[in-house]
Design a protein around this motif. Structure first.
Motif, PDB file in Angstrom:
ATOM      1  N   TYR A 131       0.822  -1.218   0.000  1.00 16.53           N
ATOM      2  CA  TYR A 131       0.000   0.000   0.000  1.00 16.53           C
ATOM      3  C   TYR A 131       0.852   1.263   0.000  1.00 16.53           C
ATOM      4  CZ  TYR A 131      -3.040   3.557   2.169  1.00 16.53           C
ATOM      5  OH  TYR A 131      -3.727   4.702   2.470  1.00 16.53           O
ATOM      6  N   PHE A 149      -9.329  -8.953   6.167  1.00 18.04           N
ATOM      7  CA  PHE A 149      -9.240  -9.352   4.764  1.00 18.04           C
ATOM      8  C   PHE A 149      -8.282 -10.534   4.582  1.00 18.04           C
ATOM      9  CE2 PHE A 149     -11.638  -5.630   3.988  1.00 18.04           C
ATOM     10  CZ  PHE A 149     -12.163  -5.750   2.709  1.00 18.04           C
ATOM     11  N   MET A 181     -15.019  -6.139  -1.149  1.00 17.54           N
ATOM     12  CA  MET A 181     -14.339  -5.162  -2.000  1.00 17.54           C
ATOM     13  C   MET A 181     -15.345  -4.220  -2.651  1.00 17.54           C
ATOM     14  SD  MET A 181     -11.174  -5.467  -1.602  1.00 17.54           S
ATOM     15  CE  MET A 181     -10.827  -4.180  -2.800  1.00 17.54           C
ATOM     16  N   GLN A 184     -16.104  -1.646  -0.077  1.00 19.25           N
ATOM     17  CA  GLN A 184     -14.970  -0.735   0.068  1.00 19.25           C
ATOM     18  C   GLN A 184     -14.924   0.265  -1.090  1.00 19.25           C
ATOM     19  OE1 GLN A 184     -11.366  -1.663   1.961  1.00 19.25           O
ATOM     20  NE2 GLN A 184     -12.969  -1.601   3.488  1.00 19.25           N
ATOM     21  N   LEU A 185     -15.073  -0.229  -2.301  1.00 20.39           N
ATOM     22  CA  LEU A 185     -14.998   0.652  -3.471  1.00 20.39           C
ATOM     23  C   LEU A 185     -16.180   1.609  -3.533  1.00 20.39           C
ATOM     24  CD1 LEU A 185     -13.684  -1.889  -6.130  1.00 20.39           C
ATOM     25  CD2 LEU A 185     -12.416  -0.057  -5.005  1.00 20.39           C
ATOM     26  N   PHE A 188     -15.340   4.341  -1.217  1.00 20.39           N
ATOM     27  CA  PHE A 188     -14.218   5.093  -1.773  1.00 20.39           C
ATOM     28  C   PHE A 188     -14.706   6.075  -2.834  1.00 20.39           C
ATOM     29  CE2 PHE A 188     -11.033   5.395  -5.225  1.00 20.39           C
ATOM     30  CZ  PHE A 188     -10.041   6.078  -4.536  1.00 20.39           C
ATOM     31  N   GLU A 196      -7.044   2.950   1.521  1.00 23.68           N
ATOM     32  CA  GLU A 196      -6.691   1.827   2.385  1.00 23.68           C
ATOM     33  C   GLU A 196      -7.207   0.499   1.845  1.00 23.68           C
ATOM     34  OE1 GLU A 196      -7.310   2.210   6.557  1.00 23.68           O
ATOM     35  OE2 GLU A 196      -6.516   4.235   6.648  1.00 23.68           O
ATOM     36  N   TRP A 197      -8.190   0.555   0.946  1.00 21.64           N
ATOM     37  CA  TRP A 197      -8.686  -0.681   0.345  1.00 21.64           C
ATOM     38  C   TRP A 197      -7.569  -1.412  -0.403  1.00 21.64           C
ATOM     39  CZ3 TRP A 197      -8.179  -1.180  -4.893  1.00 21.64           C
ATOM     40  CH2 TRP A 197      -8.056  -0.004  -5.648  1.00 21.64           C
ATOM     41  N   HIS A 200      -5.995  -3.570   2.122  1.00 17.31           N
ATOM     42  CA  HIS A 200      -6.921  -4.662   2.428  1.00 17.31           C
ATOM     43  C   HIS A 200      -6.884  -5.732   1.343  1.00 17.31           C
ATOM     44  CE1 HIS A 200      -9.433  -1.480   4.825  1.00 17.31           C
ATOM     45  NE2 HIS A 200      -8.261  -1.741   5.364  1.00 17.31           N
ATOM     46  N   PHE A 201      -6.893  -5.298   0.102  1.00 12.73           N
ATOM     47  CA  PHE A 201      -6.894  -6.263  -0.997  1.00 12.73           C
ATOM     48  C   PHE A 201      -5.622  -7.108  -0.995  1.00 12.73           C
ATOM     49  CE2 PHE A 201      -5.640  -7.345  -5.371  1.00 12.73           C
ATOM     50  CZ  PHE A 201      -6.673  -8.205  -5.691  1.00 12.73           C
TER      51      PHE A 201
END
Length: 232
Positions: A131, A149, A181, A184-185, A188, A196-197, A200-201
């Motif tokens: 990240y 995750f 996801m 999260q998206l 976002f 930060e996703w 996580h991914f």
């Protein structure tokens, strides 16, 4: 989708490693709530979360001067292992702990507690490093969700193995990570959230990879890899 009752057992049968992590994260949140509500008295009651976030969280501003001057303070490495213990808020703590407890129990029971610990600590660290490599402007990083995750990665790995054994389609095994996801998206894009996703991914990817080598079929996979390496 994920069934929290799968392989369920009473809470008192929760694997020890899972209980310890939950107790640490939950205990810290209880102390913060006590301080903020005035039950636990102290000069920094209302600012306790911020103070702990600064002390336990991971921030590039701490490490960049070290990289520039080539003068490294190894003591600061602890932040890689502690950023997940402090949460952004009570609500995020409750959500993260609930999901982590269910998935952590599943992973520990199916892969063992060593694998659970690797997914709790190693996978989030690698996700974090990827990240900050991709997003140089990353701010202070805290929270349990990278570990959550990573647990999704372990859960997905096991679902794939089960589906292969029964001859079922493999794509539904990715339903849980797809759902998380997508959420999260959505936040976002809709609310101008952080990147930060990305952490996580990649924590999911590393967790999935680790689980592949520690699951019920992990030994055969490790032996196959060793044979391939020896034959090169």
């Amino acid at each position: 989708m994920f069934d929290p009752n799968a392989n369920a057992a009473p809470f008192n049968k929760m694997p020890l490693a899972v209980l310890v992590v939950i107790a640490l994260v939950g205990g810290m949140e209880l102390i913060i709530q006590g301080a903020e509500s005035g039950i636990i008295r102290g000069q920094d009651g209302m600012g306790l979360r911020t103070n702990w976030a600064q002390f336990l969280g991971f921030s590039l501003s701490i490490y960049e001067p070290m990289w520039i001057t080539k003068s490294y303070d190894l003591i600061e490495i602890y932040r890689l292992f502690t950023f997940g213990f402090i949460q952004h808020s009570l609500s995020t703590a409750l959500v993260a702990l609930a999901i982590f407890a269910a998935l952590g129990k599943y992973v520990a029971e199916n892969f063992g507690q060593l694998c659970f610990l690797l997914l709790t600590f190693v996978a989030p660290i690698i996700g974090l490093l990827v990240y900050i490599a991709l997003i140089p402007s990353a701010s202070l990083i805290i929270g349990l969700f990278p570990a959550v995750f990573a647990m999704v990665g372990g859960f997905t790995c096991r679902q794939i193995d089960v589906r292969r054994e029964t001859g079922e389609a493999l794509l539904p095994a990715f339903t849980l990570i797809g759902f998380f996801m997508a959420v999260q998206l959505f936040f976002f894009v809709a609310f101008d959230g952080s990147f930060e996703w990305v952490a996580h991914f990649f924590a999911f990817v590393v967790g999935f990879t680790i689980a592949n080598f520690f699951g019920p079929l992990g030994r055969s996979r490790r032996n196959s890899m060793i044979r391939v390496l020896r034959n090169r």
